[in-house]
Design a protein around this motif. Structure first.
Motif, PDB file in Angstrom:
ATOM      1  N   VAL A   1      -8.177  18.879  55.609  1.00  0.00           N
ATOM      2  CA  VAL A   1      -9.208  19.821  55.181  1.00  0.00           C
ATOM      3  C   VAL A   1     -10.548  19.105  55.125  1.00  0.00           C
ATOM      4  CG1 VAL A   1     -10.003  21.345  53.323  1.00  0.00           C
ATOM      5  CG2 VAL A   1      -7.539  21.109  53.771  1.00  0.00           C
ATOM      6  N   LEU A   2     -11.566  19.690  55.744  1.00  0.00           N
ATOM      7  CA  LEU A   2     -12.937  19.208  55.602  1.00  0.00           C
ATOM      8  C   LEU A   2     -13.650  20.184  54.677  1.00  0.00           C
ATOM      9  CD1 LEU A   2     -15.373  17.456  56.196  1.00  0.00           C
ATOM     10  CD2 LEU A   2     -15.745  18.783  58.308  1.00  0.00           C
TER      11      LEU A   2
ATOM     12  N   VAL B   1      -8.444  22.698  58.679  1.00  0.00           N
ATOM     13  CA  VAL B   1      -9.164  23.692  57.890  1.00  0.00           C
ATOM     14  C   VAL B   1     -10.576  23.184  57.606  1.00  0.00           C
ATOM     15  CG1 VAL B   1      -9.254  24.943  55.696  1.00  0.00           C
ATOM     16  CG2 VAL B   1      -7.048  24.522  56.796  1.00  0.00           C
ATOM     17  N   LEU B   2     -11.562  24.062  57.797  1.00  0.00           N
ATOM     18  CA  LEU B   2     -12.934  23.788  57.385  1.00  0.00           C
ATOM     19  C   LEU B   2     -13.290  24.780  56.286  1.00  0.00           C
ATOM     20  CD1 LEU B   2     -15.834  22.624  57.638  1.00  0.00           C
ATOM     21  CD2 LEU B   2     -16.247  24.347  59.428  1.00  0.00           C
TER      22      LEU B   2
ATOM     23  N   ARG C   1     -15.881  23.542  69.428  1.00  0.00           N
ATOM     24  CA  ARG C   1     -15.220  22.272  69.706  1.00  0.00           C
ATOM     25  C   ARG C   1     -13.735  22.298  69.370  1.00  0.00           C
ATOM     26  NH1 ARG C   1     -18.154  17.541  66.755  1.00  0.00           N
ATOM     27  NH2 ARG C   1     -16.485  16.419  67.821  1.00  0.00           N
ATOM     28  N   PHE C   2     -13.401  22.994  68.304  1.00  0.00           N
ATOM     29  CA  PHE C   2     -12.020  22.990  67.804  1.00  0.00           C
ATOM     30  C   PHE C   2     -11.538  24.419  67.557  1.00  0.00           C
ATOM     31  CE2 PHE C   2     -14.176  19.183  65.880  1.00  0.00           C
ATOM     32  CZ  PHE C   2     -13.658  18.241  66.769  1.00  0.00           C
ATOM     33  N   PRO C   3     -11.151  25.121  68.609  1.00  0.00           N
ATOM     34  CA  PRO C   3     -10.778  26.533  68.473  1.00  0.00           C
ATOM     35  C   PRO C   3      -9.621  26.780  67.501  1.00  0.00           C
ATOM     36  CG  PRO C   3     -11.050  25.931  70.780  1.00  0.00           C
ATOM     37  CD  PRO C   3     -11.076  24.656  70.002  1.00  0.00           C
ATOM     38  N   GLN C   4      -8.788  25.773  67.270  1.00  0.00           N
ATOM     39  CA  GLN C   4      -7.612  25.977  66.419  1.00  0.00           C
ATOM     40  C   GLN C   4      -7.909  25.773  64.929  1.00  0.00           C
ATOM     41  OE1 GLN C   4      -4.917  27.261  67.859  1.00  0.00           O
ATOM     42  NE2 GLN C   4      -6.180  27.158  69.708  1.00  0.00           N
ATOM     43  N   THR C   5      -9.078  25.249  64.604  1.00  0.00           N
ATOM     44  CA  THR C   5      -9.410  25.012  63.194  1.00  0.00           C
ATOM     45  C   THR C   5      -9.618  26.328  62.464  1.00  0.00           C
ATOM     46  OG1 THR C   5     -10.426  22.854  63.625  1.00  0.00           O
ATOM     47  CG2 THR C   5     -11.115  23.997  61.620  1.00  0.00           C
ATOM     48  N   GLU C   6      -8.984  26.455  61.307  1.00  0.00           N
ATOM     49  CA  GLU C   6      -9.191  27.630  60.463  1.00  0.00           C
ATOM     50  C   GLU C   6     -10.456  27.397  59.636  1.00  0.00           C
ATOM     51  OE1 GLU C   6      -7.596  30.339  60.621  1.00  0.00           O
ATOM     52  OE2 GLU C   6      -5.793  29.791  61.733  1.00  0.00           O
ATOM     53  N   ILE C   7     -11.305  28.412  59.536  1.00  0.00           N
ATOM     54  CA  ILE C   7     -12.598  28.254  58.866  1.00  0.00           C
ATOM     55  C   ILE C   7     -12.759  29.300  57.773  1.00  0.00           C
ATOM     56  CG2 ILE C   7     -15.098  28.220  59.157  1.00  0.00           C
ATOM     57  CD1 ILE C   7     -14.629  27.497  62.112  1.00  0.00           C
TER      58      ILE C   7
END
Length: 227
Positions: A16-17, A61-62, A83-89
Protein backbone atom coordinates in the motif's frame (compact mmCIF):
# COMPACT_ATOMS: atom_id res chain seq x y z
CA UNK A 1 9.20 9.85 2.65
CA UNK A 2 9.15 7.23 5.38
CA UNK A 3 10.90 3.92 5.16
CA UNK A 4 9.02 0.88 4.02
CA UNK A 5 6.87 -0.52 6.80
CA UNK A 6 6.42 -4.22 7.20
CA UNK A 7 9.78 -5.57 6.15
CA UNK A 8 10.09 -9.24 6.93
CA UNK A 9 6.44 -9.98 6.41
CA UNK A 10 5.51 -13.04 4.39
CA UNK A 11 5.49 -12.98 0.62
CA UNK A 12 2.12 -12.05 -0.79
CA UNK A 13 1.61 -9.10 1.53
CA UNK A 14 -0.58 -6.35 0.07
CA UNK A 15 1.63 -3.35 -0.74
CA UNK A 16 0.00 0.00 0.00
CA UNK A 17 1.25 3.48 -0.89
CA UNK A 18 -0.42 6.00 1.44
CA UNK A 19 -0.16 9.64 0.30
CA UNK A 20 -1.39 12.13 2.89
CA UNK A 21 0.13 15.48 3.88
CA UNK A 22 -1.69 15.82 7.21
CA UNK A 23 0.60 14.05 9.68
CA UNK A 24 -2.03 12.94 12.28
CA UNK A 25 -4.26 11.50 9.55
CA UNK A 26 -1.28 9.80 7.90
CA UNK A 27 -0.20 8.27 11.21
CA UNK A 28 -3.73 7.10 12.00
CA UNK A 29 -4.17 5.42 8.63
CA UNK A 30 -0.68 3.97 8.68
CA UNK A 31 -1.15 2.44 12.14
CA UNK A 32 -4.56 1.01 11.22
CA UNK A 33 -3.12 -0.70 8.14
CA UNK A 34 0.31 -1.67 9.49
CA UNK A 35 -1.40 -3.37 12.42
CA UNK A 36 -2.85 -5.96 10.03
CA UNK A 37 -0.34 -8.69 9.09
CA UNK A 38 -1.17 -8.74 5.38
CA UNK A 39 -0.31 -5.10 4.64
CA UNK A 40 3.08 -3.60 3.81
CA UNK A 41 2.74 0.19 3.92
CA UNK A 42 4.83 3.00 2.46
CA UNK A 43 3.84 6.60 3.25
CA UNK A 44 4.43 9.88 1.43
CA UNK A 45 3.47 13.44 2.35
CA UNK A 46 3.84 15.12 -1.05
CA UNK A 47 3.32 14.47 -4.73
CA UNK A 48 7.10 14.38 -5.23
CA UNK A 49 7.56 11.74 -2.52
CA UNK A 50 4.75 9.66 -4.00
CA UNK A 51 6.32 9.79 -7.45
CA UNK A 52 9.64 8.72 -5.97
CA UNK A 53 7.96 5.76 -4.28
CA UNK A 54 6.37 4.78 -7.59
CA UNK A 55 9.82 4.42 -9.16
CA UNK A 56 9.97 1.08 -7.36
CA UNK A 57 7.63 -1.88 -7.74
CA UNK A 58 3.98 -1.00 -8.38
CA UNK A 59 1.88 -0.88 -5.20
CA UNK A 60 -1.23 -3.03 -5.16
CA UNK A 61 -3.13 -0.18 -3.53
CA UNK A 62 -2.77 3.61 -3.72
CA UNK A 63 -4.57 5.63 -1.03
CA UNK A 64 -4.21 9.32 -1.78
CA UNK A 65 -5.43 12.69 -0.62
CA UNK A 66 -6.28 15.20 -3.35
CA UNK A 67 -4.97 18.47 -1.95
CA UNK A 68 -1.21 17.96 -1.67
CA UNK A 69 1.37 20.69 -0.91
CA UNK A 70 3.03 20.46 -4.32
CA UNK A 71 0.20 19.40 -6.61
CA UNK A 72 -3.15 17.68 -6.93
CA UNK A 73 -3.88 14.04 -6.23
CA UNK A 74 -5.71 13.73 -9.55
CA UNK A 75 -2.31 14.06 -11.25
CA UNK A 76 -1.00 11.16 -9.19
CA UNK A 77 -4.07 9.04 -9.89
CA UNK A 78 -3.75 9.64 -13.63
CA UNK A 79 -0.03 8.81 -13.67
CA UNK A 80 -0.47 5.71 -11.54
CA UNK A 81 -3.36 4.39 -13.62
CA UNK A 82 -1.37 4.88 -16.83
CA UNK A 83 1.77 3.18 -15.49
CA UNK A 84 0.17 0.53 -13.30
CA UNK A 85 -3.28 -0.44 -14.60
CA UNK A 86 -3.68 -3.17 -11.96
CA UNK A 87 -3.19 -0.87 -8.96
CA UNK A 88 -6.35 -0.25 -6.96
CA UNK A 89 -6.79 3.46 -6.17
CA UNK A 90 -8.87 5.03 -3.42
CA UNK A 91 -9.19 8.75 -2.71
CA UNK A 92 -9.15 9.98 0.89
CA UNK A 93 -10.27 13.60 0.94
CA UNK A 94 -11.68 16.23 3.29
CA UNK A 95 -14.03 17.73 0.71
CA UNK A 96 -15.98 16.13 -2.08
CA UNK A 97 -16.50 19.04 -4.45
CA UNK A 98 -18.00 18.18 -7.81
CA UNK A 99 -14.93 18.75 -9.94
CA UNK A 100 -12.63 16.71 -7.69
CA UNK A 101 -15.07 13.80 -7.42
CA UNK A 102 -15.62 13.50 -11.15
CA UNK A 103 -11.97 14.14 -12.06
CA UNK A 104 -10.67 11.52 -9.64
CA UNK A 105 -13.12 8.89 -10.84
CA UNK A 106 -12.64 9.72 -14.51
CA UNK A 107 -8.86 9.30 -14.32
CA UNK A 108 -9.00 6.01 -12.48
CA UNK A 109 -10.01 6.12 -8.79
CA UNK A 110 -12.08 3.09 -7.82
CA UNK A 111 -13.03 4.27 -4.33
CA UNK A 112 -13.69 7.65 -2.70
CA UNK A 113 -13.90 8.26 1.04
CA UNK A 114 -14.31 11.53 2.91
CA UNK A 115 -11.87 11.81 5.80
CA UNK A 116 -14.63 12.55 8.29
CA UNK A 117 -16.51 9.47 7.15
CA UNK A 118 -13.76 6.88 7.41
CA UNK A 119 -15.11 3.46 8.34
CA UNK A 120 -14.10 2.15 11.74
CA UNK A 121 -11.98 -0.58 10.16
CA UNK A 122 -10.00 0.99 7.31
CA UNK A 123 -8.07 -2.27 6.87
CA UNK A 124 -11.31 -4.07 6.04
CA UNK A 125 -12.14 -1.32 3.54
CA UNK A 126 -8.80 -1.79 1.76
CA UNK A 127 -9.39 -5.55 1.70
CA UNK A 128 -12.74 -4.84 0.00
CA UNK A 129 -10.98 -2.61 -2.52
CA UNK A 130 -8.48 -5.36 -3.37
CA UNK A 131 -11.36 -7.84 -3.66
CA UNK A 132 -12.90 -5.75 -6.42
CA UNK A 133 -15.37 -3.58 -4.51
CA UNK A 134 -15.56 0.22 -4.75
CA UNK A 135 -15.83 1.76 -1.27
CA UNK A 136 -17.48 5.18 -1.56
CA UNK A 137 -18.74 7.55 1.15
CA UNK A 138 -22.52 7.81 1.19
CA UNK A 139 -22.62 11.49 0.20
CA UNK A 140 -20.28 10.84 -2.73
CA UNK A 141 -22.44 7.95 -3.91
CA UNK A 142 -25.56 10.11 -3.71
CA UNK A 143 -23.87 12.81 -5.78
CA UNK A 144 -22.83 10.31 -8.47
CA UNK A 145 -26.38 8.94 -8.63
CA UNK A 146 -27.87 12.44 -8.92
CA UNK A 147 -25.39 13.41 -11.62
CA UNK A 148 -26.04 10.22 -13.60
CA UNK A 149 -29.80 10.50 -13.39
CA UNK A 150 -29.60 14.16 -14.34
CA UNK A 151 -28.01 13.48 -17.74
CA UNK A 152 -29.90 14.45 -20.95
CA UNK A 153 -32.77 12.08 -21.59
CA UNK A 154 -33.23 11.32 -17.91
CA UNK A 155 -35.40 13.04 -15.34
CA UNK A 156 -33.23 14.80 -12.76
CA UNK A 157 -33.82 13.96 -9.12
CA UNK A 158 -35.23 16.67 -6.87
CA UNK A 159 -32.81 18.10 -4.28
CA UNK A 160 -32.20 15.83 -1.32
CA UNK A 161 -33.38 18.49 1.11
CA UNK A 162 -34.65 21.94 0.23
CA UNK A 163 -34.55 23.20 3.81
CA UNK A 164 -32.34 26.28 3.95
CA UNK A 165 -30.02 26.98 6.82
CA UNK A 166 -30.27 30.11 8.93
CA UNK A 167 -27.67 32.86 8.30
CA UNK A 168 -25.94 31.86 11.56
CA UNK A 169 -25.80 28.21 10.48
CA UNK A 170 -24.38 29.26 7.10
CA UNK A 171 -21.63 31.17 8.89
CA UNK A 172 -20.83 28.18 11.10
CA UNK A 173 -20.83 25.77 8.16
CA UNK A 174 -18.46 28.04 6.26
CA UNK A 175 -16.13 27.94 9.29
CA UNK A 176 -16.31 24.14 9.32
CA UNK A 177 -15.48 24.05 5.60
CA UNK A 178 -12.42 26.22 6.22
CA UNK A 179 -11.22 23.83 8.91
CA UNK A 180 -11.71 26.14 11.89
CA UNK A 181 -12.10 24.64 15.37
CA UNK A 182 -15.28 25.17 17.36
CA UNK A 183 -13.41 27.71 19.49
CA UNK A 184 -12.24 29.58 16.38
CA UNK A 185 -15.76 29.67 14.97
CA UNK A 186 -17.19 30.91 18.25
CA UNK A 187 -14.53 33.61 18.48
CA UNK A 188 -15.07 34.84 14.91
CA UNK A 189 -18.86 34.98 15.30
CA UNK A 190 -18.98 36.30 18.85
CA UNK A 191 -20.67 33.15 20.15
CA UNK A 192 -20.22 31.08 23.26
CA UNK A 193 -18.05 28.01 22.57
CA UNK A 194 -20.75 25.86 24.16
CA UNK A 195 -23.43 26.94 21.65
CA UNK A 196 -21.54 25.89 18.50
CA UNK A 197 -22.16 22.11 18.82
CA UNK A 198 -25.90 22.77 19.08
CA UNK A 199 -25.86 24.75 15.85
CA UNK A 200 -23.86 21.98 14.16
CA UNK A 201 -26.39 19.34 15.27
CA UNK A 202 -29.10 21.47 13.68
CA UNK A 203 -27.08 21.72 10.46
CA UNK A 204 -26.62 17.93 10.37
CA UNK A 205 -30.34 17.39 10.89
CA UNK A 206 -31.39 19.80 8.14
CA UNK A 207 -28.89 18.45 5.62
CA UNK A 208 -29.53 14.82 6.64
CA UNK A 209 -25.84 14.07 7.22
CA UNK A 210 -23.72 12.69 10.05
CA UNK A 211 -20.24 14.16 9.61
CA UNK A 212 -18.53 17.49 9.00
CA UNK A 213 -17.29 16.38 5.57
CA UNK A 214 -20.75 15.28 4.45
CA UNK A 215 -22.29 18.52 5.71
CA UNK A 216 -19.82 20.61 3.70
CA UNK A 217 -20.32 18.45 0.62
CA UNK A 218 -24.11 18.75 0.77
CA UNK A 219 -23.94 22.50 1.36
CA UNK A 220 -21.69 22.92 -1.67
CA UNK A 221 -24.00 20.83 -3.85
CA UNK A 222 -27.07 22.78 -2.71
CA UNK A 223 -25.33 26.10 -3.26
CA UNK A 224 -25.59 27.08 0.38
CA UNK A 225 -21.91 28.00 0.67
CA UNK A 226 -19.03 28.71 -1.68
CA UNK A 227 -15.35 28.24 -0.89
Amino acid sequence: MTALIGEGRPDGAISVLLVEDDAPTRWRLHDALAGAPEFRVTTAATLAEARAALNGPAPQVLLTDLQLPDGHGVQLIRETRQRFPQTEIMVISILGDEESVISAIMVGATGYLLKDAFPTDIAATVRDLVAGHSPISASIARFIVRRTQGQPGRSPLPPLNTTKLTPREIDILWGIAKGFSYADIAGHLGLSRQTVPGHIKSIYRKLEVNTRGEAVFEALQQGLIRL
